[in-house]
Design an enzyme around this catalytic site. Sequence first.
Site, mmCIF file in Angstrom:
data_model
loop_
_atom_site.group_PDB
_atom_site.id
_atom_site.type_symbol
_atom_site.label_atom_id
_atom_site.label_comp_id
_atom_site.label_asym_id
_atom_site.label_seq_id
_atom_site.Cartn_x
_atom_site.Cartn_y
_atom_site.Cartn_z
ATOM 1 N N GLU A 82 2.520 -13.901 -1.640
ATOM 2 C CA GLU A 82 3.151 -13.373 -0.423
ATOM 3 C C GLU A 82 2.254 -13.465 0.796
ATOM 4 O O GLU A 82 2.719 -13.312 1.923
ATOM 5 C CB GLU A 82 3.579 -11.915 -0.660
ATOM 6 C CG GLU A 82 4.765 -11.459 0.180
ATOM 7 C CD GLU A 82 6.026 -12.297 -0.040
ATOM 8 O OE1 GLU A 82 6.791 -12.469 0.944
ATOM 9 O OE2 GLU A 82 6.253 -12.780 -1.161
ATOM 10 N N GLU B 53 4.241 -15.025 9.451
ATOM 11 C CA GLU B 53 4.873 -14.057 10.351
ATOM 12 C C GLU B 53 3.866 -13.583 11.387
ATOM 13 O O GLU B 53 4.203 -13.410 12.563
ATOM 14 C CB GLU B 53 5.422 -12.876 9.544
ATOM 15 C CG GLU B 53 6.296 -11.952 10.353
ATOM 16 C CD GLU B 53 6.951 -10.864 9.523
ATOM 17 O OE1 GLU B 53 7.603 -9.991 10.131
ATOM 18 O OE2 GLU B 53 6.815 -10.877 8.286
ATOM 19 N N GLU C 171 6.130 -3.933 2.209
ATOM 20 C CA GLU C 171 7.546 -4.277 2.460
ATOM 21 C C GLU C 171 7.859 -5.671 1.920
ATOM 22 O O GLU C 171 8.911 -5.887 1.303
ATOM 23 C CB GLU C 171 7.822 -4.192 3.958
ATOM 24 C CG GLU C 171 9.178 -4.703 4.400
ATOM 25 C CD GLU C 171 9.106 -5.490 5.697
ATOM 26 O OE1 GLU C 171 9.587 -6.646 5.713
ATOM 27 O OE2 GLU C 171 8.565 -4.957 6.685
ATOM 28 N N HIS C 172 6.966 -6.638 2.139
ATOM 29 C CA HIS C 172 7.169 -7.995 1.624
ATOM 30 C C HIS C 172 7.161 -8.012 0.092
ATOM 31 O O HIS C 172 8.000 -8.647 -0.538
ATOM 32 C CB HIS C 172 6.077 -8.925 2.151
ATOM 33 C CG HIS C 172 6.401 -9.555 3.463
ATOM 34 N ND1 HIS C 172 6.716 -10.875 3.595
ATOM 35 C CD2 HIS C 172 6.477 -9.029 4.707
ATOM 36 C CE1 HIS C 172 6.966 -11.153 4.870
ATOM 37 N NE2 HIS C 172 6.812 -10.040 5.573
#
Length: 1008
Positions: free
Chosen positions: A163, A170, A86-87
């Site tokens: 990333e 997170e 997703e990132h």
Amino acid sequence: MELLPAETPKIAQRHGFRSLKLANISMEDVFDENPIGVDYGRLDNGLRYYVRSNSKPKMRAALALAVKVGSVMEEEAERGVAHIVEHLAFSATKKYTNHDIVKFLESIGAEFGACQNASTSADETIYELLVPVDKPELLSQAISVLAEFSSEVRVSSDDLEKERGAVLEEYRGSRNANGRMQDAHWLLMMEGSKYAERLPIGLEKVIRTVSPETVKHFYNKWYHLHNMAVVAVGDFSDTQSVVELIKMHFGQKVSPDSPPLVPHYPVPPHSEPRFSCFVESEAGGSAVMISCKVQVRELKTVKDYRDLLAESMFHCALNQRFFKISRRKDPPYFSCSSAADVFVCPVKAYMMTATCKEKGAVEALESMLMEIARVRLHGFTEREILTVRSLLMSEIESAYLERDQMQSTSLRDEYLQHFLRNEPVIGIEFEAQLQKTILPQISAAEVSNYAETFRTACSCVVKTVEPRSHATIDDLKAVLLKVNLLEEDRIISPWDEEHIPEEIVSRKPDPGHILQQLEFPSVGVTELFLSNGMKVCYKCTDFLDDQVLFTGFAYGGLSEVPEDEHYSCSMASTIAGEIGVFGYKPSLLMDILAGKRAEVGTKIGSYMRSFSGDCSPTDLETALQLVYQLFTTDVVPGEEVKIVMEMAEEAINAQERDPYTAFSNRVRELNYGNSYFFRPIKTTDLQKVNPRKACEYFSSCFKDPSTFTVLFVGNLNPSVAYPLILQYLGGIPKPSEAVLSFNRDELKGLPFTFPATIIREVVRSPMVEAQCSVQLTFPVELKNESMIEEVHFVGFLCKLLETKIMQVLRFKHGEIYSVGVSVFLGGNKPSRSGDARGDISVYFSCDPEISWKLVDIVLDEMLRLQEEGPSEQDVLTILEIEQRAHENGLQENYYWLDRILRSYQSRLYFGNVSASFEVQDEGRKRVRDSLKPSVAQSALQRILPVPCRKQYTVVILMPQISRLERLKSFFLSATDKYRKDAKILVAMSGAVVLAASIWRYSRHNSKL
């Protein structure tokens, strides 16, 4: 039969809910599997699509790509990979690189985070965009971005390395007290299934070390168009052209002939309850959770829908009981609520959660179980059922009246649930008919029967959370046994109901009259001066048919209170709110307002006191009655004060356990001084609170109508509203002598002064797991003669700084998850003269080891912007984001209410709200028209210190270092400093050994 809603003629759509005909239905009727009111189909390659035209907001489209792929599909070595994909989607694809997707979307006004985002859960991943469509090419480009996400995500070593830092941050952010508690509950609920070991955030080890090949393998294995759907809801001239765009961007993509099927992962039931006493030293308080699991049942028939309504009525009725219990003398908990939700694809959970005082978890659990047992034995009363029926009927009526004004994002979410959960989409018109038909038929017995879902044999999990260990599993088991025996012996008494008054206002006041009426057509505002001195302003809109917003304010607040009364008066709203500020206890008022959509809240700030509310046009009288009661009620302290003080003490104790409290307290102390006004409240300060003084102060704050200006925005009918305004606002008696009447230009200012030098500090706090937060703060000063423009400049500069710092820290260095930049000007008194002082803050979280490095990167970037200025594209992006937000706001009542309110409170308001409004609009336009790179650079130099490194504060929250680690650190630094002096080194080594021995001894003794 297949159940389809009948066609509704346009003229009937305008009729009210009360004229809506009942549905001719049978409980066995089956809902149509295809969604109603949307172009729905499937491409040859398996992709499903949903396209609907909807004009709210205008010239915008809410898009989504839903993928039935989540963390539960990961293998052990892939834990966290679904989230990493997703990132990476926003980072690099075949067509875009280096976060160019983010930059492109921001360049068209789709702000990162707010308008472009994604989420990964155990079962699915969803990518969402909210984009403008006022230019033909924008929609096509946005759909092409979703197409890139579906099959073209690039997974190179460089992409993944860039990333990792954001994903790790997170992950680190999820390891706070709330995250640990949620994870522990997840494991307890999912025990015995693959879900238990597949939290979406994944494992730190995998995030740090997973190879590009592993990520690529997961992506290629599961990201197939058979598992996906595209949703497009927006202001389209026609839907077919949008379908053609989807076919153009997705149609040529090929799916394998036999893609892997999405597996089903069962969650096994258990007949014996599971117990847990979870101790979390950083917890915000003590809590009790009871969860019972059932298999998800698809919603297919009218009978299923009726069951869902009865279930909603059950939770609503139970929550009302819980609220009333929480407001009793010596209540077992501070708050308690019940709800049901789909936990994961195969499992639905019924949950009760209570917050309570420390050492009160066992008592809270007993009360919760006792109430469920009471419902099983005696059921809900007919009055309780009537109350919740009225509430649900009021909600569906509001939805029906605003059926043509739904937000595109809400409709998008509805279609996502159809794809992901097979939830039928039957249209709000037919759903309103169903509820209007079915709700009156649901009996108290039918609703009460849902108490059976909380049987401890129903895969039940009982859990307590405490900052210090008090409850034991044996205690929890003993409570269950006790309540079960009481229920078996049927010695639990029925629910005792209170008497509910018929009317809010027992004697209607004599209406006032209008002294003067002014029209301001350029703003669409009408102003009324009432006979009791109150000023009323209203603007009629058609944005939402079932919404009227209002607010009232008066100058004079806590800054005028003597220091020895500060704590009492600052708690006035809290204490008075628990007692009841509208003439009734909150628990009783809840029943009085059942079925009515009207609410009013109050606030006492530094320089103003205010009330605000929201109501349906049909309930305007009720809302105004509440305002009348607010001004005519003298709040008197009672037994409720004890509850308030207990809750306040628990909250303060929780803050003292929270690492972020020490951090925020130090930030406040540095930036605003150690004044009593900004000093954090302690438990010892609660002893200084005089409840009687607090109540007297609150009553005086809302006593004199002549000091208040009241604003209304929404679907107002003046012919209906005028008599009500005159009766309930004009009828508020004006005191013989003015009460808290202040001149805005003569209010006392708050005592705060920003440091004149650079201050760099570390706040170390005990933590279960290492967390790190950073806040840099810079003083700003806005000159009075150019205040309107400067305020707009500050807004643009904050967004510019946020965007550029995000690009540097996340997209370039890959070290943070998010960053925020905000301005604070609230410390200035509302005088119409003098300069305004405040500050701009930059805040982010990161790895503690690199915090100072990132601080320097932020300072370097801000200095670069001051010295070189932003690029033209930077400025165009910020202007576009601001313009798109402004366009969206112009379609919302909240936005207009805020703009008119700011016009009244503006420094340039001298009695003409239209002139003040227009000056603010012109100021915004002048700033927008002038904003070029050189102008932005000049503003950065004018508003911030030059250079920015000249004057600022930075505070970093770090984990507390143990005594042994501190000694080791000191020894290593001393070794470096004194490495040439062998004698000193030997002496220091001896000191370290001795200190370490003492430390071990003290640690050993502390365990005894």
